[in-house]
Design an enzyme around this catalytic site. Structure first.
Site, PDB file in Angstrom:
ATOM      1  N   HIS A   1      -5.938  -7.452   0.149  1.00 49.59           N
ATOM      2  CA  HIS A   1      -6.242  -5.760  -0.270  1.00 49.59           C
ATOM      3  C   HIS A   1      -5.679  -5.197  -2.024  1.00 49.59           C
ATOM      4  O   HIS A   1      -4.685  -6.159  -2.094  1.00 49.59           O
ATOM      5  CB  HIS A   1      -6.058  -4.967   0.378  1.00 49.59           C
TER       6      HIS A   1
ATOM      7  N   HIS B   1       0.776  -1.305  -0.061  1.00 46.91           N
ATOM      8  CA  HIS B   1       0.478  -0.304   0.182  1.00 46.91           C
ATOM      9  C   HIS B   1       0.623   0.844   0.007  1.00 46.91           C
ATOM     10  O   HIS B   1       0.152   2.819   0.362  1.00 46.91           O
ATOM     11  CB  HIS B   1      -1.139   0.008   1.115  1.00 46.91           C
TER      12      HIS B   1
ATOM     13  N   ASP C   1      -4.655 -13.371   3.599  1.00 44.80           N
ATOM     14  CA  ASP C   1      -5.164 -12.101   4.067  1.00 44.80           C
ATOM     15  C   ASP C   1      -6.659 -13.276   3.366  1.00 44.80           C
ATOM     16  O   ASP C   1      -7.852 -12.477   3.683  1.00 44.80           O
ATOM     17  CB  ASP C   1      -5.463 -11.155   3.932  1.00 44.80           C
TER      18      ASP C   1
ATOM     19  N   ASP D   1      -2.376 -10.618  -2.429  1.00 48.41           N
ATOM     20  CA  ASP D   1      -3.009 -10.282  -0.955  1.00 48.41           C
ATOM     21  C   ASP D   1      -4.585  -9.791  -1.326  1.00 48.41           C
ATOM     22  O   ASP D   1      -5.307  -9.794  -2.387  1.00 48.41           O
ATOM     23  CB  ASP D   1      -2.340  -9.362  -0.604  1.00 48.41           C
TER      24      ASP D   1
HETATM   25  C1  OKP Z   1      -3.275  -4.764   4.853  1.00 46.08           C
HETATM   26  B1  OKP Z   1      -2.838  -5.970   3.721  1.00 46.08           B
HETATM   27  C2  OKP Z   1     -11.139  -1.381   7.687  1.00 46.08           C
HETATM   28  C3  OKP Z   1     -10.227  -2.074   8.567  1.00 46.08           C
HETATM   29  C4  OKP Z   1      -8.352  -2.096   7.387  1.00 46.08           C
HETATM   30  C5  OKP Z   1      -6.399  -1.489   7.069  1.00 46.08           C
HETATM   31  C6  OKP Z   1      -6.187  -2.629   6.829  1.00 46.08           C
HETATM   32  C7  OKP Z   1      -5.145  -2.948   5.417  1.00 46.08           C
HETATM   33  C8  OKP Z   1      -4.193  -4.070   4.639  1.00 46.08           C
HETATM   34  N1  OKP Z   1     -12.624  -1.829   8.226  1.00 46.08           N
HETATM   35  N2  OKP Z   1      -8.108  -2.099   8.042  1.00 46.08           N
HETATM   36  O1  OKP Z   1      -2.987  -5.637   2.413  1.00 46.08           O
HETATM   37  O2  OKP Z   1      -2.487  -6.886   4.573  1.00 46.08           O
HETATM   38 ZN    ZN Z   2      -4.543  -7.469   2.227  1.00 44.43          ZN
END
Ligand code: OKP
Ligand code: ZN
Length: 304
Positions: free
Chosen positions: A162, A126, A243, A160
């Site tokens: 996200h 990110h 994740d 990932d």
């Molecule tokens: C980082 B990686 C919203 C919670 C958001 C941040 C997520 C960061 C993910 N309810 N938390 O890509 O695993």
């Molecule tokens: Zn993630």
């Protein structure tokens, strides 16, 4: 297979984090993540675990603007795009050690043509050229990919849960680096609407609906692999996040632990010198088995 991890990752030790509802909750991106993964893979006969030392500024400079690096070093916090880019006393040293760990693993891949796994923490995908957030400070995978791209065309596959908005920001419009990403559709999921819809000829985004099934996931994976083959890269960098496992507290497609072996087998089928770079994955009891199965799959020579 060589596994690298930054010895000093635990200098970054968040205790609590923004819960997205105006309060504070327990921190997810914690040192125990690395310990859980190491515990899961330690007994694999084909790996050698190598701790890496202090970070090198040049590894962050490869992909970030100097003011942003100084911003994190001094704890100013101007470059943070959200509440999940908090800078604690040990953050800078840990983040720099993390990005150097990824580049050292890339050096190994370039030299030997073998597969390496950089157990980076804090994660990086990110973090963009001049911003950071979402538990990320320096973009480990991007710095490693930039190093490899000096030797030959490099494909990045971001698995990932996200979207890797930072990696895409850094490499959009580059001809010698392809970025393919499978992720939960934004704006519903993090990083949200402001960072979605990055479009460029070298970016392939494969967004999936929330809770997408394993079947759908592996369809997307085949499309990702086709795009990578058509690019004819010399190196592959995989941003891996556990994740995507169904029981992850921050994400979760319909994938179970044994699916990670199949992911490994499919990655291995590309036949490329490969660097795995750790991104997310927050179910501390599940990380070890996900990593173990992924590495076993990568080792299944000639399967599938
Ligand atoms: C980082 B990686 C919203 C919670 C958001 C941040 C997520 C960061 C993910 N309810 N938390 O890509 O695993
Ligand atoms: Zn993630």
């Amino acid at each position: 297979m060589r596994v690298f991890y930054p010895k000093s990752h635990a200098l970054h030790r968040p205790k609590a984090e923004d819960d997205g509802k105006g309060g504070r909750g327990r921190a997810y991106e914690v040192p125990q993540r690395v310990h859980s993964i190491l515990a899961g893979i330690r007994s694999l006969p084909f790996i050698r675990i190598v701790p890496t030392g202090p970070g090198r500024l040049c590894d962050a400079k490869r992909v970030h603007l100097p003011w942003m690096i100084a911003d994190i070093r001094k704890g100013i916090g101007k470059g943070a795009i959200d509440a999940w880019g908090e800078i604690l006393p040990g953050t800078y040293r840990a983040a720099l050690a993390s990005v150097t760990c990824a580049v050292r693993a890339a050096e190994f891949v370039a030299k030997t043509g073998e597969t390496a796994y950089a157990l980076t923490r804090p994660p990086g995908h990110h973090a963009g050229r001049n911003f950071y957030g979402g538990y990320c400070y320096f973009n480990n995978a991007a710095s490693a990919a930039k190093f490899l791209a000096e030797k030959g065309r490099t494909a990045i596959l971001d698995l990932d849960y996200h979207m890797g908005n930072g990696t895409q920001d850094i490499f959009k419009w580059r001809k010698d680096i392809l970025v393919v990403s499978i992720h939960a559709e934004t704006p519903v999921e993090y990083p949200g609407e402001a960072y979605t819809e990055i479009t460029a000829p070298n970016l392939v985004n494969l967004p999936l609906p929330l809770k997408a099934s394993g079947k759908l996931y592996f369809k997307a994976l085949e499309m990702a692999l086709s795009a990578i083959r058509a690019f004819h890269p010399r190196f592959l960098v995989v941003s891996i996040g556990y994740d995507i496992h169904c029981s992850d507290p921050q994400g979760g497609f319909g994938l179970v632990s044994r699916d990670f072996r199949r992911i490994g087998q499919r990655l291995q089928s590309l036949g490329l010198p490969t660097l795995l770079v750790q991104e997310g994955g927050y179910h501390l009891g599940m990380l070890g088995s996900c990593a173990r199965k992924l590495l076993i799959g990568l080792q299944d020579k000639g399967k599938r």
